[in-house]
Design an enzyme around this catalytic site. Structure first.
Site, PDB file in Angstrom:
ATOM      1  N   GLU A   1     -21.962  25.087-152.959  1.00 24.21           N
ATOM      2  CA  GLU A   1     -22.987  24.301-152.280  1.00 24.21           C
ATOM      3  C   GLU A   1     -23.215  24.984-150.947  1.00 24.21           C
ATOM      4  O   GLU A   1     -22.283  25.124-150.154  1.00 24.21           O
ATOM      5  CB  GLU A   1     -22.475  22.876-152.069  1.00 24.21           C
ATOM      6  CG  GLU A   1     -23.453  21.814-152.496  1.00 24.21           C
ATOM      7  CD  GLU A   1     -22.849  20.432-152.331  1.00 24.21           C
ATOM      8  OE1 GLU A   1     -22.400  19.892-153.344  1.00 24.21           O
ATOM      9  OE2 GLU A   1     -22.803  19.949-151.203  1.00 24.21           O
TER      10      GLU A   1
ATOM     11  N   GLU B   1     -24.665  13.029-142.042  1.00 24.72           N
ATOM     12  CA  GLU B   1     -23.430  13.801-141.906  1.00 24.72           C
ATOM     13  C   GLU B   1     -22.520  13.190-140.848  1.00 24.72           C
ATOM     14  O   GLU B   1     -22.971  12.726-139.812  1.00 24.72           O
ATOM     15  CB  GLU B   1     -23.719  15.256-141.507  1.00 24.72           C
ATOM     16  CG  GLU B   1     -24.790  15.955-142.317  1.00 24.72           C
ATOM     17  CD  GLU B   1     -24.477  16.081-143.800  1.00 24.72           C
ATOM     18  OE1 GLU B   1     -23.309  15.888-144.203  1.00 24.72           O
ATOM     19  OE2 GLU B   1     -25.415  16.344-144.570  1.00 24.72           O
TER      20      GLU B   1
END
Lengths: 277, 406
Positions: free
Chosen positions: A51, A62
């Site tokens: 990823e 995040e």
């Protein structure tokens, strides 16, 4: 290649009878050259899928580790085109390991969806996860990705009920990413027993492999999740290794890859009734 | 972006997907999508419920102090020598700005939805104070996210929020200003999905917020329309308001959108000047993109990274603008001008000296253009300015810029 590369990888792992280990790397963290060294070392260290995060100034889903990774990358001048360059350089030596990009909408809007999909496919990218692009807004990007045989990988979450699941799965290919906790990346811890029924539900509804991520930090946890999921994603714990290595003035690449190796080993042993510790 | 058509009915937007033309939408993480749909349904039901509207109107009258006066600013009018200038006195509301209109509406909705924990973001602290106020009134815990930089430069408002029982979380991520406070509030919401209501302070963010905040702020324009018809027997030639996220501006604009004879003029913060990169003018100095749940004009670099806004006014110090303003700009229904820090300081002083009113430094941006607008319209005309907040909170900032210590 592209979609086919993801499908081939999951098919091969099914024969092996084990889950995939997915390693998250932020492009350009701590700098472009080191990030490329890490990328090139990932398959040998045990990553089955990569990823590749592309940095955004305002990553709203995040937690602090990936926020800081994005800031380090941006400070070193990393861009979307720089991210594709890294993928292209990685592909020169590896034709089999799928690369899934992960990030936020605005850099893609800036590039233009059609041009981005074409250029990303040419760079050897196989799919993309766009955190702030839910199904309601994703059709234009999905069209562009379809035209280039790339996968749009959607997130299913603890808030995705049975009524919503078909919406999430529609136009998803490659695999579905199950977000194991309600929250941001790298804060809460995922629990295998809680996650298992959701993974089964998503797998049944989609007919696709289900990866689990958000909140997996240790080999023990990765191993436990690997028993119930088709893939285990670790991100924040790896970018934390980058941060610590930089701070301690250690070799970033070897530190990240050794963490990857321990996590990958736990994933490989999970369904053999063995433990790593 | 496609060339937009001028619609027959400007008030028919947003559409079902939360779009004003190309702008708006719901660009949020999947975890939040069910909550966003739930909020949309709950708001639609409340909007159609006379009992909800009656409850809101009761609080607006007896707690907020509405209607706010429409005041003929005779000395400003004489000073500029053009059209008659009226000020819509939103600074006289409880807590000192228009922000309370929206907070009162949303807190009643949050209660109706059974939410037990309120989060909010704030820049200057005006929305934070208004949020803390309604949370105190209804006994709900309130967490206000505020950039660490803003906590430092708006200390009196931080203390006010604490007095009202709110917890102020200083946000150190990113540039530690309003946009980062909004990121952090969204991170809280995505983590506390079951009990938490996110009380957004401006007409921006994901649908239904731009529509909902606009509706709650439209009380400003509805009153203005009735008041000016009563005193002047006609609609104004122009309506002027400052624009950061744009809630006070859309609130006064919206009831006039279909009156094409009424010019709508927003004033963005030009900071140190539009020839520098230190400004906060999303429409005049940005381009469309996606941030905080909506497609809208944004300050950003060539790569689509959001850049920092700069303004003397913490309330306008935001790199985006509400999506309805982006659309009104593109279709040409509203015009967006700019005013610099220095022009706004001059307007602040002028309004204090001529009218005995200390305007918020945000509102002073609109005042900085009112002379031009009044002269353009000319004698015999009528213009209305939304005086969205009072300037007591800005006294220290103004003193510092004048080189004085207080």
């Amino acid at each position: 290649m592209t979609k086919a590369r993801i499908d081939a990888r999951f098919a091969a792992l099914k024969t092996e009878g084990r889950a995939a280990f997915v390693a998250y790397v932020m492009a350009g963290d701590p700098d472009a050259a080191t990030a490329l060294k890490i990328l090139k070392g990932l398959p040998a260290a045990g990553a089955d899928i990569i990823e590749l995060g592309f940095p955004f100034s305002d990553p709203m889903a995040e937690g602090p580790p990936i926020q800081r990774a994005a800031q380090r990358a941006l400070a070193k001048g990393m861009t979307l085109s720089g991210t594709l360059e890294l993928a292209r350089a990685f592909r020169e030596g590896d034709q089999d390991t799928p690369i899934i990009m992960m990030g936020y909408t605005n850099p893609l809007v800036t590039w233009g969806y059609d041009a981005f999909a074409r250029d990303a496919a040419a760079a050897g990218i196989d799919g993309i996860i766009v955190v702030d692009l839910p199904p309601e807004e994703a059709d234009p990007l999905a069209d562009a990705l379809d035209a280039n045989q790339m996968s749009l990988i959607r997130l299913a979450t603890p808030t995705t009920d049975d009524a919503r699941l078909p919406v999430v799965i529609n136009r998803t290919s490659g695999f579905v990413y199950y977000v194991s906790v309600a929250g941001v990346t790298g804060v809460k811890e995922a629990d295998a027993a809680t996650v298992a029924p959701h993974v089964a539900r998503v797998r049944k509804a989609s007919g696709l492999p289900v990866a689990v991520g958000f909140g997996i930090k240790t080999p023990e946890r990765a191993g436990a999740i690997a028993e119930v999921a088709d893939a285990v994603v670790v991100g924040s714990a790896l970018v934390d290794e980058v941060a610590e290595a930089v701070e301690m003035n250690e070799d970033v690449t070897s530190r990240v890859l050794s963490k990857v190796a321990s996590l990958a080993k736990a994933v490989r042993l999970a369904r053999q009734g063995l433990t790593t510790v | 972006m496609n060339a937009p058509a001028r619609p027959n009915d400007y008030t028919a937007y947003p559409d079902a997907s939360g779009r004003f033309g190309d702008y708006g939408g719901r660009y949020v993480p999947e975890t939040l999508m069910p909550l966003v749909h739930e909020l949309d349904a709950a708001y639609k039901a409340a909007k159609a419920d006379p009992a909800f509207q009656a409850e809101l109107n009761g609080f607006l009258t007896h707690y907020v102090g509405r209607p706010s006066p429409l005041y003929f600013a005779e000395r400003l009018t004489d000073h500029f020598g053009g059209a008659k200038i009226y000020l819509k006195r939103e600074e006289l509301n409880h807590t000192g700005s228009h922000k309370i209109n929206n907070c009162m509406g949303q807190i009643l909705l949050a209660r109706r939805m059974g939410k037990t924990r309120i989060i909010a973001e704030t820049g200057a602290g005006q929305h934070g104070v208004a949020s803390a106020t309604v949370c105190a009134r209804f006994g709900l815990p309130c967490i206000v996210y505020m950039g660490a930089v803003d906590v430092e430069r708006q200390k009196p408002n931080v203390f006010r929020m604490n007095l009202l029982g709110a917890r102020v979380e200083a946000v150190t991520s990113g540039s530690a200003t309003l946009k980062d406070a909004m990121n952090e509030a969204l991170r809280d919401w995505v983590t506390n999905v079951h009990d938490t209501y996110y009380l957004i302070g401006t007409a921006a963010g994901m649908h239904p917020y731009p529509e909902m905040v606009r509706d709650f702020q439209s009380v400003i324009g509805k009153e203005t329309r009735a008041q000016i018809l009563e005193v002047e027997g006609r609609l104004p030639d122009a309506v002027v308001a400052c624009v950061g996220g744009g809630s006070n501006a859309i609130g006064i604009f919206h009831p006039f959108l279909n009156d094409e004879g009424v010019k709508l003029i927003g004033v963005e913060a030009a900071g140190e000047g539009m020839d520098t990169d230190r400004h906060a003018a999303a429409i005049n100095g940005g381009r469309p993109g996606v941030l905080h749940g909506n497609m809208t004009y944004l300050l950003q670099d060539r790569e689509g990274q959001i850049t920092e806004a700069h303004s003397i006014s913490a309330g306008l110090d935001y790199p985006g603008i509400g999506p309805e303003h982006s659309w009104l700009h593109d279709v040409g229904r509203a015009t967006y001008l700019t005013a610099t820090d220095l022009e706004s300081l001059d307007a602040f002083k002028l309004t204090a000296e001529l009218e005995g009113i200390l305007p918020a430094i945000e509102s002073a941006h609109a005042l900085a253009r009112i002379g031009d607008v009044a002269r353009d319209v000319g004698k015999g005309g009528v213009v209305v300015l939304n005086l969205s907040g009072r300037g007591d909170k800005d006294v220290a900032t103004v003193a510092a810029h004048l080189g004085m210590q207080i």
